[in-house]
Design a protein around this motif. Structure first.
Motif, PDB file in Angstrom:
ATOM      1  N   GLU A 246       0.849  -1.191   0.000  1.00 19.26           N
ATOM      2  CA  GLU A 246       0.000   0.000   0.000  1.00 19.26           C
ATOM      3  C   GLU A 246       0.881   1.236   0.000  1.00 19.26           C
ATOM      4  O   GLU A 246       1.769   1.360   0.844  1.00 19.26           O
ATOM      5  CB  GLU A 246      -0.867   0.032   1.256  1.00 19.26           C
ATOM      6  CG  GLU A 246      -1.913  -1.054   1.274  1.00 19.26           C
ATOM      7  CD  GLU A 246      -2.616  -1.067   2.626  1.00 19.26           C
ATOM      8  OE1 GLU A 246      -2.870   0.028   3.158  1.00 19.26           O
ATOM      9  OE2 GLU A 246      -2.871  -2.157   3.142  1.00 19.26           O
ATOM     10  N   PRO A 247       0.619   2.113  -0.905  1.00 19.31           N
ATOM     11  CA  PRO A 247       1.446   3.327  -0.969  1.00 19.31           C
ATOM     12  C   PRO A 247       1.485   4.062   0.358  1.00 19.31           C
ATOM     13  O   PRO A 247       2.498   4.664   0.718  1.00 19.31           O
ATOM     14  CB  PRO A 247       0.757   4.161  -2.040  1.00 19.31           C
ATOM     15  CG  PRO A 247       0.043   3.181  -2.891  1.00 19.31           C
ATOM     16  CD  PRO A 247      -0.353   2.045  -1.995  1.00 19.31           C
ATOM     17  N   ALA A 248       0.395   4.005   1.081  1.00 17.07           N
ATOM     18  CA  ALA A 248       0.352   4.747   2.342  1.00 17.07           C
ATOM     19  C   ALA A 248       1.313   4.171   3.365  1.00 17.07           C
ATOM     20  O   ALA A 248       1.662   4.818   4.344  1.00 17.07           O
ATOM     21  CB  ALA A 248      -1.061   4.727   2.898  1.00 17.07           C
ATOM     22  N   LYS A 249       1.752   2.986   3.133  1.00 11.96           N
ATOM     23  CA  LYS A 249       2.638   2.378   4.113  1.00 11.96           C
ATOM     24  C   LYS A 249       4.064   2.260   3.588  1.00 11.96           C
ATOM     25  O   LYS A 249       4.901   1.628   4.196  1.00 11.96           O
ATOM     26  CB  LYS A 249       2.119   0.994   4.481  1.00 11.96           C
ATOM     27  CG  LYS A 249       0.887   1.058   5.344  1.00 11.96           C
ATOM     28  CD  LYS A 249       0.481  -0.319   5.804  1.00 11.96           C
ATOM     29  CE  LYS A 249      -0.805  -0.238   6.618  1.00 11.96           C
ATOM     30  NZ  LYS A 249      -1.371  -1.562   6.839  1.00 11.96           N
ATOM     31  N   VAL A 250       4.283   2.830   2.452  1.00 13.05           N
ATOM     32  CA  VAL A 250       5.623   2.758   1.882  1.00 13.05           C
ATOM     33  C   VAL A 250       6.238   4.150   1.884  1.00 13.05           C
ATOM     34  O   VAL A 250       5.575   5.136   1.563  1.00 13.05           O
ATOM     35  CB  VAL A 250       5.550   2.208   0.435  1.00 13.05           C
ATOM     36  CG1 VAL A 250       6.906   2.289  -0.215  1.00 13.05           C
ATOM     37  CG2 VAL A 250       5.045   0.792   0.453  1.00 13.05           C
ATOM     38  N   ARG A 251       7.488   4.178   2.267  1.00 11.33           N
ATOM     39  CA  ARG A 251       8.135   5.486   2.381  1.00 11.33           C
ATOM     40  C   ARG A 251       8.808   5.871   1.065  1.00 11.33           C
ATOM     41  O   ARG A 251       9.451   5.026   0.443  1.00 11.33           O
ATOM     42  CB  ARG A 251       9.180   5.445   3.489  1.00 11.33           C
ATOM     43  CG  ARG A 251       8.584   5.241   4.850  1.00 11.33           C
ATOM     44  CD  ARG A 251       9.616   4.788   5.836  1.00 11.33           C
ATOM     45  NE  ARG A 251      10.068   3.424   5.565  1.00 11.33           N
ATOM     46  CZ  ARG A 251      10.921   2.789   6.349  1.00 11.33           C
ATOM     47  NH1 ARG A 251      11.424   3.372   7.416  1.00 11.33           N
ATOM     48  NH2 ARG A 251      11.287   1.556   6.059  1.00 11.33           N
TER      49      ARG A 251
END
Lengths: 1208, 409
Positions: A715-720
């Protein structure tokens, strides 16, 4: 069983459509019209007939226990059905406890409206029956039961079952799935495994969804019926494999279809040429009477056919695969075509979607045939038993995957479904009946001809190709009207096809259905030496496009493909709904349908999002529109095909061009679905994944993030993003926390980088950092991971500390992997500049010192190692020291001062600090180390500590490392690992344990002069080992006490205890010595193969010097057991009866000599190879077939075989 | 020769070729078929390749004329064409297709009449794959064709390595496989091949053709060199040397290239004439160093030919000779000392050795030399012991420098 009988008769079709079906689970009302189809096996005798019951109207509440009822249902049939039916039913009854009313095929069914009801009624049974069938099979033994249970759970996946569900007959579905599974097992050898999996899968597939569906699917329309019917064919398909034995059976199935399609017509009368009949008759003894259809049913049947078609693709697939085995197909298919086409025509008026149905028709027919056969053959049941246990094992793996896959198909299915709905109208097609040559109409001589051709085939592929050619020939003959007139006995055999390509191409292409093309692509690879059919070239182009889709949808492995077919069905619901909503073609039914379907969909609990739903609807409508013009063309084409096959092929090109639009649509759809799903589907082949599409851009701003293995799409929201990762790296570098924390952080950084496909200097830096940290902590596995990544990154030209890491690489290879070739290649790959680098030079020098055994040089280099070279050397120091000591003890005489050794072996850190205190420390450490390794120390006149080399030479040994772990992998020892990472590096041997070292080594036991050997008689003897950290335990039971010099037969061994115990009532085969090192990971299952291990019984005196003997208490005469005193590091023998204890004179307790290596035990196991859950490797080659892929698993039979590798 | 070819002529030539192929197949003429299949050994411009260039519609021609062989002929023609216009990657993929079709058919032929053709296919596919890989590498693409050829040959091997008359051709294919694996550096894959060759009970190794046996022994011998099983390596390479055709100098040289280091490490030194005859002079210095106990020379020689030795994989073997050079050195010292003062012949002062090494410009301190002495004793190159206190190496009175007698260090 009684429940079946209870079903009320429902005369007309229309009511059916309206009927709401309930889930099976509800005892409450069941679908009114349940038609019962039993396929009685050819001869009434023992054969088991299949009951397929479809539960429909709720009015008749039939509670249906698939397993129970079979026999009863048969009874019901008898009652309700008209005479012919009765006859059949009775047949079924008599045959087996599980008798079913014979479905139309074998026994003629006169379907009267009234009977119809019966039929319906019976249907539910039938569906159940599918389960029932199994049940029937089960009857004989409990073994089957597992299957039945599956049935209940209902398989979503099963195509047929799904459709069925819609109809409202949940129960049936599971049964089907299982049944089919069952059959497949029976019929198919070898190739069939894939099917089994898929089906078993289905069975397993979430029961929840089914349940939901059942509940939701309240309004059951005629559609469900149709679907049910469809299921049948599918069913048949599965059963097909058996067909090979009975070519006839196939025909009979076709007949059924034919019967169904013409509404109200009695088949026999309407159809002019009954070539197939002969075959028929042979199969179904009882059913001599011409098959009659109930008018009401006709529609349904037609529907079935269509529905079938829709489902068709999947089915066809399976068929194709199966087809190779089954011979009779070609003929059958031909007969079916005409019939099918007719219904389609009828449908035209109603449906825009028609084309799809047409296409599928050919396939369908094929499907049918097999089914009958399957049912017919009794053998299957017995065989199935055997296989049953296998499937469940395999299935779980699949089950996870299936539901997701379904979604993909939805897009494809959509277009076709509508056709069914419309079909439900009663259609009167005289033509249909007339046109089709049914199975019966195929002359015996033609069948012989076919078998002659098929017999020449050497493999399945060829057989399949052959089949298709036969198909063509029969088709042609039929078109020319020579089918019956031709002298098949004198007809020359056609050239043997070399491979499948041609056949799949022709058959599928002709059909033109996109699905059919889907089925073909894989098999096409092979070559074919038979004459080329013109159509192929152009068709192939189209097929490729389709193949693309198909490949996306269905993973490349066969089993998966089959699963794919089931998915298709799963998607039906959605597609239908979509259609009903968007296309207002059948207003009357639409509403109910829509609601019904939507409910179902909601209930299905599958993860379909709204979005996806929209998408599917969109595509569905699009495809539907696209279809309609094509449809006509295809029909024309089809009608002409029988006149000139070549012309038809030309036309097919045209149509195929049109269908390209379709294909592209599907492609897009497939890709989009793929994108969302690839991650979840562990089994999808990696090559099929579109990694580019999976690349994401992260948005997470948190600097700190722990590592968690991805189990789904990232998930993009969890990837930095990159900049945050840079900060995170800096944070880790400056962090004060221990290695575990840092490792965790770095792994998450690495993960984020990978997911975003960032490969630049930052990536290199992260890996370098991690590699260094891992080295410092002695975490070699992690280091190796980083190192291999770095190698790749450097190769891409990304800058980093290349020299430093090539030095590490060298050291690692030379000191730890000990692979000469690797070493050579990494040395050869060094550039001139690299060789000038200090670190690399150092590494090369280390190499030279190790090679020549120059320990002095080694420790010198150790002290002045640049970078972190010393960390890697650290891991080798212990070994080097030991080697050095061994060397010195052999070559030096008489003594060597400890101080000198300490200096040489790097205990003194004079170079760095050089102060006296350090020296003392070093001396002390050295002394400790020497003692730990068994060196004999003494003081000379001047008080200097000396090593007595001669004495030491025989006592030196490598102590068992403190951190030894069961798996031989030190990094698995959590305690020690934590300690190390916190900076307390325990030197192995700091605390020495007084035990024998354990290892994979040899078992050789001395048989001492036992005082009570004579009395031992039949006493069981057990040998065990003691070892402080023994990773495994082995204990033997001897059938009788061995005589000296005799090799005992060992009966059992136990594995896996970390502490070895001696058993009270066993004679101990002492002295047991364990030596050598724990070598490989396999040592964890340190298994003694009783067949291969040589147990040597040595005379006591020969080994007395090195082994202790069995001891007995001098006071009570009981056995003495080894007991260790950890503090004093001595081994005692203690009596458990009294207080007596004595020091053992030797530490060797047990020796195990294993004379084989696990790697060589290679077996080929078919079923294991298709288990998708097993880890795979491509590094080995099968010695038998040269296949390049293998799975790992632990082979457990007898518990005693070492882990082995099976090659696929 | 880009001479103009009329369509008709091109058509005729292609047709001629095709009919020759099909005739060879129908008459079971393996030799003829083999010669027709050698794609890569044909000169760049042949009548056929010109014809193919002039008649681009050749696939259809082949397909029409011989539809039952189309799967084989069409890609074969394509391969010939692509090869003649230097597009090796394309040629490879076409040829692989043709080969697959051929293999498929080959399996069905019960007699091994086409063995020669099969061997040609095996050879050709390797050669073309190598060319294709070179081409791909220069284009910056992933050169994976040789690997693909490897897996194809594995299939062929699987077909041949069965009971029956076809087995006799298996060794040839396995040698081709070895070549590929050695080139790819995936020698571990050889193991399965070796196992199925050597464990077969129903086929005597000696029944294979000699040339294949020699090749096989050469490669397996090389493998043993990697594994440092010098005795086995010696055995295998010697077998290869003995059976190798004495006319093929280059093959002999190849075998000797590995046999010499193996022999060196078990204590057998070659004559200089041998080295000269087979142009293996890179070993000359090594041999001299061994004879003289000249450590410096050994190191120089290794340094000088490092790349060569690393590439062929004998570097590590030669490096190990260092200890033997030390032994030689000590022996020489011992001999000199025995002449000087026979009473103390068996006691060699460490100091002397250190000085000798100094003289050789080898920079080693006393400890290291002492360590080397210890190692020599430990490895059984010297009989005796070392007295640490007095720093004296005491040699055994009898046979202080035992001969290796074929035992590796």
């Amino acid at each position: 069983m009684a429940s079946h009988g209870a079903g009320a008769a429902d005369g007309s079709d229309a009511p059916h459509a309206e009927v709401v079906s309930m889930g099976q689970t509800n005892p409450s009302p069941y679908p009114l019209s349940s038609s019962h189809h039993s396929w009685s096996s050819a001869t009434g005798s023992a054969t088991v007939s299949w009951n397929n019951t479809v539960d429909k109207l709720s009015q008749d509440t039939v509670y249906y226990d698939p397993q129970r009822d079979v026999s009863v249902s048969g009874g019901n049939h008898n009652v309700g059905s008209s005479a012919p039916l009765v006859a059949q039913s009775s047949m079924g009854m008599t045959d087996a406890a599980h008798s079913h009313v014979p479905y139309s095929s074998s026994a003629q069914h006169v379907y009267n409206p009234v009977e119809y009801a019966n039929y319906y009624y019976s249907y539910p049974q039938a569906t159940n029956d599918s389960s029932v069938q199994q049940g029937a099979n089960q009857h004989p033994g409990a073994a089957y039961q597992p299957l039945t249970s599956f049935q209940n759970s209902g398989s979503y996946i099963d195509p047929t079952s799904n459709t069925y569900y819609n109809a409202g007959g949940h129960q049936t579905v599971p049964g089907y799935g299982s049944s089919s599974y069952y059959y497949q097992n029976n019929t198919w050898n070898g190739g069939s495994t894939g099917n089994n999996f898929a089906q078993s899968y289905q069975n397993y597939s979430s029961s929840d969804t089914n349940a939901q569906q059942s509940s939701t699917s309240v309004p059951a329309n005629s559609l469900p019926y149709q679907q049910q019917y469809n299921q049948w064919p599918y069913y048949y398909n599965q059963s097909v494999p058996s067909a090979s034995s009975n070519p006839v059976a196939g025909n009979s199935t076709t007949d059924n279809l034919a019967v169904n399609t013409p509404s109200g017509y009695s088949y026999p009368s309407s159809q002019p040429p009954p070539p197939g009949t002969t075959s028929w008759k042979s199969n179904s003894v009882a059913s001599a009477a011409p098959p009659m259809q109930v008018p009401g049913h006709q529609n349904q049947y037609a529907n079935q056919a269509e529905g079938h078609y829709n489902q068709g693709p999947s089915v066809q697939w399976s068929q194709n695969h199966y087809a190779y085995q089954t011979q009779p197909y070609p003929q059958k298919t031909n007969s079916n075509h005409p019939q099918l086409s007719n219904p389609e025509d009828q449908q035209k008026t109603v449906d825009s979607n028609g084309p799809s149905t047409n296409l599928s028709s050919n396939h369908v027919s094929e499907n049918f045939k097999p089914n009958l056969q399957g049912s017919v053959t009794m053998d299957n049941s017995s065989e199935s038993k055997i296989q049953v246990p296998i499937n469940p094992r395999i299935a779980p793996g699949f089950s996870m995957v299936m539901p997701k896959n379904e979604k993909k198909n939805s897009g494809l299915d959509l277009s076709k479904k509508p056709a069914y709905v419309s079909v439900s109208m009663p259609t009167n097609d005289a033509k249909a009946t007339q046109v089709g040559p049914d199975a019966r109409s195929i002359p015996f001589s033609l069948r012989n001809y076919a078998t002659r051709n098929l017999n020449r085939c050497k493999n399945d592929a060829q057989r399949a190709a052959c089949r298709s050619i036969m198909e063509e020939i029969t088709k042609k003959a039929f078109a020319e009207g020579t089918l019956l007139t031709k002298n098949w006995d004198t007809e020359p055999l056609f050239p043997l096809p070399e491979s499948v390509v041609g056949m799949t191409g022709t058959s599928s292409v002709n059909n033109l259905s996109p699905f059919s093309s889907v089925s073909t692509p894989r098999k096409r690879v092979k070559s074919r030496w038979e004459p080329v059919v013109d159509e192929n070239v152009t068709n192939k182009v189209e097929q490729i496009a389709k193949g693309l889709i198909s490949s996306n949808i269905h993973s490349t492995l066969d089993p998966k493909n089959r699963m794919g077919s089931s998915w298709d069905h799963g998607k039906f619901l959605q597609s239908r709904e979509a259609l009903s909503n968007k296309v207002n073609q059948r207003p009357a039914k639409k509403q109910k349908m829509g609601s019904n379907l939507s409910q179902i969909q909601n209930g299905s609990a599958s993860s379909d999002s709204e979005k996806e739903h929209d998408l599917t609807t969109y595509y569905a409508s699009a495809t539907a529109l696209a279809n309609s013009p094509e449809e006509k063309k295809r029909r024309e084409h089809r009608s002409k095909r029988f006149e000139k096959s070549k012309d038809s092929s030309l036309k097919s090109k045209n149509t195929s061009a049109n269908s390209d639009a379709l294909a592209s649509l599907r492609l897009r759809r497939a890709i989009s679905s793929l994108r969302t799903r690839t991650y979840e589907e562990g089994t999808l082949a990696v090559e099929d994944m579109n990694w580019d599409a999976l690349t994401i851009k992260g948005t997470c701003q948190e600097i700190e993030k722990g590592y968690l293995r991805l189990t789904g799409a990232p998930e993009p929201a969890k990837v930095r993003p990159e900049d945050v990762l840079e900060k995170a790296l800096a944070m880790v570098e400056t962090s004060q926390k221990n290695y575990l924390y840092k490792c965790d952080q770095l792994k998450s950084i690495r993960q984020d980088l990978t997911v975003q496909r960032i490969q630049n200097e930052l990536t290199v830096k992260v890996y370098e950092t991690h590699a260094r940290l891992a080295m410092q902590a002695g975490d070699l596995p992690e280091f190796n991971q980083c190192q291999s990544q770095l190698k790749r990154l450097y190769a891409q030209g990304i800058k980093g500390c290349y020299f430093e890491f090539s030095a590490y690489n060298l050291l690692c290879v030379m000191l730890h992997s000990n692979n000469k070739r690797d070493l050579l290649s990494s040395m050869a790959s060094l550039s001139k500049e690299a060789k000038q680098d200090a670190a690399v030079k150092h590494a090369l020098a280390v190499h030279a010192s190790v090679l020549s055994g120059n320990y002095v040089l080694f420790f010198k280099l150790y002290k002045k190692a640049p970078n972190l070279n010393s960390c890697l050397m650290d891991l080798y120091v212990e070994r080097m020291r030991f080697e050095a000591m061994k060397c010195m003890s052999r070559s030096y005489r008489p003594t060597v001062p400890v101080g000198y050794v300490a200096q040489i072996l790097g205990f003194l850190r004079t170079d760095t600090e050089g102060c006296a205190t350090n020296e003392d420390d070093g001396l002390e450490e050295c002394e400790k180390w020497l003692k730990a390794h068994g060196a004999v120390l003494s003081e000379d006149n001047s008080g200097e500590l000396q090593i007595d080399m001669k004495a030491s030479s025989s006592t030196l040994y490598m102590p068992e490392p403190e951190d030894a772990v069961a798996h031989g992998d030190a990094s698995l020892a959590v305690d020690d690992f934590l300690a190390r990472t916190d900076g307390h590096v325990k030197r192995p041997g700091e605390q020495r344990k007084q035990t024998s070292t354990l290892a994979v080594g040899t078992v050789s036991c001395t048989l001492p002069a036992w005082p009570n050997v004579a009395a031992a008689g039949t006493r069981a003897g057990g040998g065990t080992t003691t070892s402080a950290n023994a990773p495994t335990q082995t204990s033997y039971c001897l059938s009788r006490h061995p005589r000296p010099g005799e090799t005992p037969r060992l009966h059992a061994a136990a594995v896996g205890d970390s502490r070895l115990r001696l058993r009270r009532h066993c004679l101990v085969l002492a002295p047991i010595q364990v030596t050598s090192n724990l070598k490989s990971a396999i040592s964890c299952c340190w298994v003694i193969d009783t067949l291969n291990v040589e147990h040597k019984w040595l005379e006591e005196d020969t080994t007395a010097a090195t082994m202790s003997t069995m001891k007995f208490c001098c006071e009570c005469n009981n056995i003495l057991y080894p007991k260790e005193d950890r503090d004093r590091r001595t081994l005692f023998f203690a009596c458990r009866n009294c207080e007596h204890q004595e020091v053992s004179d030797n530490n060797c307790v047990y020796r195990n000599e294993v004379h084989h290596t696990a790697g060589e035990r290679t077996r080929v196991l078919q079923d294991v190879a298709s288990d998708p859950t097993l880890p795979r490797t491509k590094t080995v080659r099968c010695t038998v077939c040269g296949h390049g892929e293998a799975v790992f698993f632990q082979y457990l039979s007898y518990m005693l075989r070492p882990a082995s590798i099976s090659l696929t | 020769m880009a001479a103009y070819l009329s369509m008709g002529e091109a058509h005729r030539r292609i047709g001629d070729y095709l009919s020759r192929v099909t005739n060879a197949i129908s008459y079971s003429d393996g030799a003829a078929l083999a010669s027709l299949l050698s794609v890569s050994s044909a000169p760049a411009s042949t009548p056929l390749s010109d014809a193919l260039a002039a008649f681009p519609d050749f696939p259809r021609l082949a397909g029409d004329r011989f539809p039952h062989l189309a799967d084989f002929l069409v890609p074969l023609l394509r391969a010939i064409h692509s090869h003649s216009i230097q597009r090796f990657a394309d040629a490879y993929s076409s040829f692989e297709k043709a080969s697959n079709a051929f293999l498929q058919e080959f399996r069905n032929w019960e007699t091994p009449w086409a063995m020669e053709a099969m061997h040609t296919v095996a050879l050709e596919i390797r050669l073309i794959a190598e060319k294709a890989d070179r081409e791909l590498a220069t284009n910056g693409k992933n050169p994976d064709k040789l690997q693909a050829a490897g897996s194809f040959l594995m299939k062929v091997f699987g077909t041949l390595a069965v009971k029956g008359p076809k087995r006799i051709g298996a060794l040839y294919v396995s040698c081709q496989l070895f070549k590929i694996y050695f080139r790819l550096g995936t020698v571990n894959l050889c193991r399965s091949v070796i196992r199925s060759i050597e464990t077969a009970r129903n086929f005597d190794f000696e029944d294979f053709p000699v040339k294949d046996k020699v090749t096989y022994m050469y490669y397996t011998g090389r493998l043993e060199v990697f594994n440092e099983n010098f005795l086995v390596a010696d055995q295998k390479l010697t077998y290869a040397l003995m059976h190798c055709n004495p006319q093929s100098q280059s093959n002999l040289r190849r075998i000797l290239k590995f046999l010499i280091p193996v022999k060196l490490s078990i204590g057998v030194l070659p004559k200089r004439t041998l080295l000269e005859r087979y142009n293996l002079l890179e070993y000359a210095d090594v041999v001299t160093a061994l004879k003289r106990g000249d450590l410096r020379l050994l190191r120089q020689a290794l340094d000088k030919h490092e790349d060569q030795f690393l590439k062929s994989g004998v570097y590590l073997v030669l490096e190990k000779l260092e200890l033997k050079v030390y032994q030689r050195l000590v022996k020489k010292i011992h001999i000199i000392q025995r002449q000087k003062e026979p009473a103390k012949a068996h006691q060699i002062k460490l100091d002397v050795v250190v000085r000798a090494l100094k003289w050789l410009e080898i920079d080693m301190d006393v400890d290291e030399v002492e360590c080397i002495m210890a190692c020599l004793i430990y490895k059984n190159l010297i009989k005796g012991y070392f007295a640490h206190k007095s720093k004296v190496l005491v040699l055994s009175k009898q046979d202080p420098f035992p001969k290796l007698n074929g035992k590796p260090v």
